[in-house]
Scaffold this motif. Structure first.
Motif, PDB file in Angstrom:
ATOM      1  N   LYS A 114     -65.976   0.106 -99.275  1.00 50.69           N
ATOM      2  CA  LYS A 114     -67.382   0.466 -99.468  1.00 50.69           C
ATOM      3  C   LYS A 114     -68.276  -0.063 -98.344  1.00 50.69           C
ATOM      4  N   SER A 115     -67.920   0.328 -97.127  1.00 48.80           N
ATOM      5  CA  SER A 115     -68.693  -0.021 -95.922  1.00 48.80           C
ATOM      6  C   SER A 115     -69.026  -1.509 -95.840  1.00 48.80           C
ATOM      7  N   PRO A 116     -68.013  -2.366 -95.785  1.00 49.26           N
ATOM      8  CA  PRO A 116     -68.271  -3.814 -95.784  1.00 49.26           C
ATOM      9  C   PRO A 116     -68.990  -4.269 -94.517  1.00 49.26           C
ATOM     10  N   ARG A 117     -69.668  -5.382 -94.634  1.00 51.87           N
ATOM     11  CA  ARG A 117     -70.316  -5.995 -93.475  1.00 51.87           C
ATOM     12  C   ARG A 117     -69.246  -6.647 -92.603  1.00 51.87           C
ATOM     13  N   ILE A 118     -69.323  -6.392 -91.304  1.00 56.15           N
ATOM     14  CA  ILE A 118     -68.364  -7.010 -90.390  1.00 56.15           C
ATOM     15  C   ILE A 118     -69.108  -7.838 -89.343  1.00 56.15           C
ATOM     16  N   GLY A 119     -68.487  -8.933 -88.959  1.00 62.91           N
ATOM     17  CA  GLY A 119     -69.140  -9.849 -88.028  1.00 62.91           C
ATOM     18  C   GLY A 119     -68.573  -9.819 -86.632  1.00 62.91           C
ATOM     19  N   THR A 120     -67.311  -9.377 -86.508  1.00 57.86           N
ATOM     20  CA  THR A 120     -66.687  -9.275 -85.191  1.00 57.86           C
ATOM     21  C   THR A 120     -65.735  -8.083 -85.183  1.00 57.86           C
ATOM     22  N   VAL A 121     -65.544  -7.535 -83.982  1.00 58.32           N
ATOM     23  CA  VAL A 121     -64.498  -6.541 -83.734  1.00 58.32           C
ATOM     24  C   VAL A 121     -63.738  -7.012 -82.509  1.00 58.32           C
ATOM     25  N   TYR A 122     -62.420  -6.917 -82.571  1.00 61.73           N
ATOM     26  CA  TYR A 122     -61.599  -7.372 -81.447  1.00 61.73           C
ATOM     27  C   TYR A 122     -60.548  -6.313 -81.142  1.00 61.73           C
ATOM     28  N   ALA A 172     -66.802   5.673 -85.079  1.00 60.04           N
ATOM     29  CA  ALA A 172     -66.133   5.673 -86.380  1.00 60.04           C
ATOM     30  C   ALA A 172     -66.355   4.353 -87.114  1.00 60.04           C
ATOM     31  N   LEU A 173     -66.300   3.254 -86.377  1.00 60.64           N
ATOM     32  CA  LEU A 173     -66.557   1.947 -86.990  1.00 60.64           C
ATOM     33  C   LEU A 173     -67.979   1.872 -87.538  1.00 60.64           C
ATOM     34  N   ARG A 174     -68.938   2.363 -86.772  1.00 61.82           N
ATOM     35  CA  ARG A 174     -70.334   2.320 -87.223  1.00 61.82           C
ATOM     36  C   ARG A 174     -70.558   3.208 -88.447  1.00 61.82           C
ATOM     37  N   ARG A 175     -69.845   4.319 -88.535  1.00 63.62           N
ATOM     38  CA  ARG A 175     -69.988   5.197 -89.695  1.00 63.62           C
ATOM     39  C   ARG A 175     -69.412   4.572 -90.957  1.00 63.62           C
ATOM     40  N   ASN A 176     -68.360   3.791 -90.799  1.00 59.64           N
ATOM     41  CA  ASN A 176     -67.603   3.337 -91.963  1.00 59.64           C
ATOM     42  C   ASN A 176     -67.798   1.876 -92.337  1.00 59.64           C
ATOM     43  N   PHE A 177     -68.381   1.092 -91.433  1.00 61.55           N
ATOM     44  CA  PHE A 177     -68.608  -0.314 -91.710  1.00 61.55           C
ATOM     45  C   PHE A 177     -70.066  -0.654 -91.409  1.00 61.55           C
ATOM     46  N   THR A 178     -70.526  -1.759 -91.956  1.00 64.12           N
ATOM     47  CA  THR A 178     -71.894  -2.200 -91.710  1.00 64.12           C
ATOM     48  C   THR A 178     -71.896  -3.263 -90.630  1.00 64.12           C
ATOM     49  N   PHE A 179     -72.439  -2.933 -89.475  1.00 58.15           N
ATOM     50  CA  PHE A 179     -72.501  -3.882 -88.368  1.00 58.15           C
ATOM     51  C   PHE A 179     -73.608  -4.910 -88.635  1.00 58.15           C
ATOM     52  N   THR A 180     -73.343  -6.162 -88.263  1.00 55.62           N
ATOM     53  CA  THR A 180     -74.351  -7.210 -88.399  1.00 55.62           C
ATOM     54  C   THR A 180     -75.059  -7.430 -87.070  1.00 55.62           C
ATOM     55  N   SER A 181     -76.251  -7.939 -87.147  1.00 50.92           N
ATOM     56  CA  SER A 181     -77.047  -8.163 -85.942  1.00 50.92           C
ATOM     57  C   SER A 181     -76.375  -9.184 -85.022  1.00 50.92           C
ATOM     58  N   GLY A 182     -76.289  -8.852 -83.743  1.00 50.56           N
ATOM     59  CA  GLY A 182     -75.733  -9.777 -82.765  1.00 50.56           C
ATOM     60  C   GLY A 182     -74.246  -9.993 -82.883  1.00 50.56           C
ATOM     61  N   MET A 183     -73.534  -9.052 -83.504  1.00 58.28           N
ATOM     62  CA  MET A 183     -72.102  -9.254 -83.716  1.00 58.28           C
ATOM     63  C   MET A 183     -71.336  -9.249 -82.390  1.00 58.28           C
ATOM     64  N   GLU A 184     -70.216  -9.932 -82.412  1.00 57.00           N
ATOM     65  CA  GLU A 184     -69.360 -10.057 -81.234  1.00 57.00           C
ATOM     66  C   GLU A 184     -68.326  -8.935 -81.242  1.00 57.00           C
ATOM     67  N   ILE A 185     -68.251  -8.200 -80.124  1.00 51.81           N
ATOM     68  CA  ILE A 185     -67.257  -7.128 -79.988  1.00 51.81           C
ATOM     69  C   ILE A 185     -66.497  -7.372 -78.685  1.00 51.81           C
ATOM     70  N   THR A 186     -65.221  -7.708 -78.818  1.00 50.47           N
ATOM     71  CA  THR A 186     -64.389  -8.105 -77.678  1.00 50.47           C
ATOM     72  C   THR A 186     -63.373  -7.021 -77.345  1.00 50.47           C
ATOM     73  N   LEU A 187     -63.142  -6.833 -76.057  1.00 51.26           N
ATOM     74  CA  LEU A 187     -62.069  -5.951 -75.612  1.00 51.26           C
ATOM     75  C   LEU A 187     -61.201  -6.689 -74.611  1.00 51.26           C
ATOM     76  N   GLU A 188     -59.888  -6.686 -74.853  1.00 50.49           N
ATOM     77  CA  GLU A 188     -58.955  -7.249 -73.878  1.00 50.49           C
ATOM     78  C   GLU A 188     -58.770  -6.267 -72.739  1.00 50.49           C
ATOM     79  N   ALA A 189     -58.805  -6.772 -71.504  1.00 53.04           N
ATOM     80  CA  ALA A 189     -58.709  -5.912 -70.334  1.00 53.04           C
ATOM     81  C   ALA A 189     -57.716  -6.503 -69.339  1.00 53.04           C
ATOM     82  N   ASN A 190     -56.947  -5.630 -68.719  1.00 50.09           N
ATOM     83  CA  ASN A 190     -56.035  -6.042 -67.660  1.00 50.09           C
ATOM     84  C   ASN A 190     -56.559  -5.573 -66.306  1.00 50.09           C
TER      85      ASN A 190
END
Length: 399
Positions: free
Chosen positions: A70-78, A98-116
């Motif tokens: 039910k569109s839970p609040r999320i604090g980080t995406v990795y 898709a994440l924004r449609r299905n989950f509730t983003f919190t203000s200032g949340m951390e979104i990390t991407l691993e890069a080579n």
């Protein structure tokens, strides 16, 4: 047949029974240009057909969990892997949407991407990442010595690694972590020190330093099984690398907040800290692990099985129930990895037992040998204790 609706009828709970904070979301990207010699994570070579299949299934899984929870609040995406930076920007944008449609983003949340460095080497690419809300990078250097990179089987040079860092900084990233591995074949303490000197000149916000582990099934593991001398540094040299390396980084303002992780003030990895704090996390993608409340489950590793589980609606059905004993074990093993340590009252609240009394002889021996310290109701490992943390945790938890 899917999971019983009762599984999702109550709020997500932490492992200790208290209501959850914001959910952590991990997305596994199981593609690499080629497998590195030390890597034991699930991955496969990148190709357009399998990637399209992965994307379709991942989007369906995101939608499925959004409805279930039910569109839970999320604090980080990795975004981890594998090599997430192999995903083209427009495809990453689809995942973020898709994440924004299905989950509730919190203000200032951390979104990390691993890069080579071999796949993330364009300033415009990093600008795209920032524009879609990705605000933290974890760049897989592993080494800044070309000989070490060749030994590890990395598909990039030390120069490419530095160039990737500078491009990300010029694009506007203000939160960059770099990964390094120590204890490499033929590596000396002075070599490791020189690598750290090169890294601090770049001034990343976060540095992860992992000791090389020879895992079964890896190229290194197979060579070891065949009797090949990998020329791994001696225990004494590895101890010097760990302890002197930590002291060096701390002298440059990087606080060791976990055994392998160092950060400038205000730049700890909130996502990884959530794991050590035993927060609920949802793993998306092949082989990803989730812990929701008292239940833990792992997605199928192979694309066909993963796709069938998502389409059939039974993803997450094969779960492990976390008992109080398992929770207590994980409380000790996770919190003692951090500089904060184990809050002894948390252990007492969970188990009804006093750890210091229960393990009195062992704790006294560890204290006398300078491997632990206690203050303010917390039990912590010293730097020497962190060096042999695996054996200490094994003794505290299972002996």
């Amino acid at each position: 047949m899917g999971l019983s609706p009762a599984f999702f009828s109550t709020p997500l709970l932490r492992g200790d029974g208290r209501e959850a904070r914001n959910l952590l979301v991990y997305i596994h990207v199981p593609f690499c240009r080629r497998k590195c010699n030390y890597c034991a994570f699930h991955s496969q070579p990148f190709d357009d057909v399998h990637f399209a299949w992965y994307m379709k299934t991942l989007m369906a899984e995101i939608d499925l969990w959004g409805r279930r929870l039910k569109s839970p609040r999320i604090g980080t995406v990795y975004f981890g892997g594998g090599t997430p930076s192999l995903i083209p920007p427009f495809q990453l944008q689809l995942i973020m949407d898709a994440l924004r449609r299905n989950f509730t983003f919190t203000s200032g949340m951390e979104i990390t991407l691993e890069a080579n460095p071999d796949s993330a080497n364009d300033k415009a690419y990093f600008q795209h990442l920032l524009s879609m809300g990705i605000n933290r990078l974890s760049i897989g250097f592993q080494s800044l010595d070309d000989r070490n990179l060749e030994t590890l089987g990395r598909p990039h040079s030390a120069r490419q690694a530095a160039e990737t860092f500078y491009m990300a900084r010029e694009a506007g990233f203000g939160n960059i972590s770099v990964d390094l591995i120590w204890g490499l074949p033929r590596q000396k303490p002075k070599d490791w020190n020189n690598e750290l000197k090169a890294v601090v000149k770049l001034k990343p916000e976060h540095v992860s330093c992992y000791g090389l582990s020879i895992e079964p099934g890896t190229v290194f593991g197979k060579r070891a099984d065949e009797g090949v001398d990998l020329e791994i540094p001696s225990d004494d040299d590895q101890a010097r690398m760990f302890i002197y390396g930590a002291e060096f980084l701390e002298a440059y303002g990087y606080i060791q907040y976990e055994i392998s992780n160092f950060a400038r003030m205000g730049f700890i990895s909130r996502h990884n800290q959530g794991y050590w704090d035993r927060m609920d996390y949802l793993g998306l993608g092949p082989s990803a692990v989730s812990t929701l409340g008292s239940r833990r489950f792992t997605n199928p590793s192979y694309l066909d099985e993963y796709d069938a589980a998502v389409r059939g609606g039974y993803i997450g059905e094969d779960f492990e129930e976390l008992t109080d004993e398992i929770r207590a074990q994980e409380l000790v093993m996770l919190t003692l990895r951090t500089s904060k340590g184990l809050k002894l009252s948390d252990y007492r609240e969970l188990t009804g037992k006093e750890l210091v009394k229960e393990k009195n002889a062992l704790i006294n021996a560890l204290y006398r040998n300078g491997l632990i310290r206690m203050s303010g109701g917390f039990l912590r490992l010293t730097k020497n204790g962190m060096l042999v943390s695996n054996s200490i945790l094994q003794s505290l938890v299972f002996d």
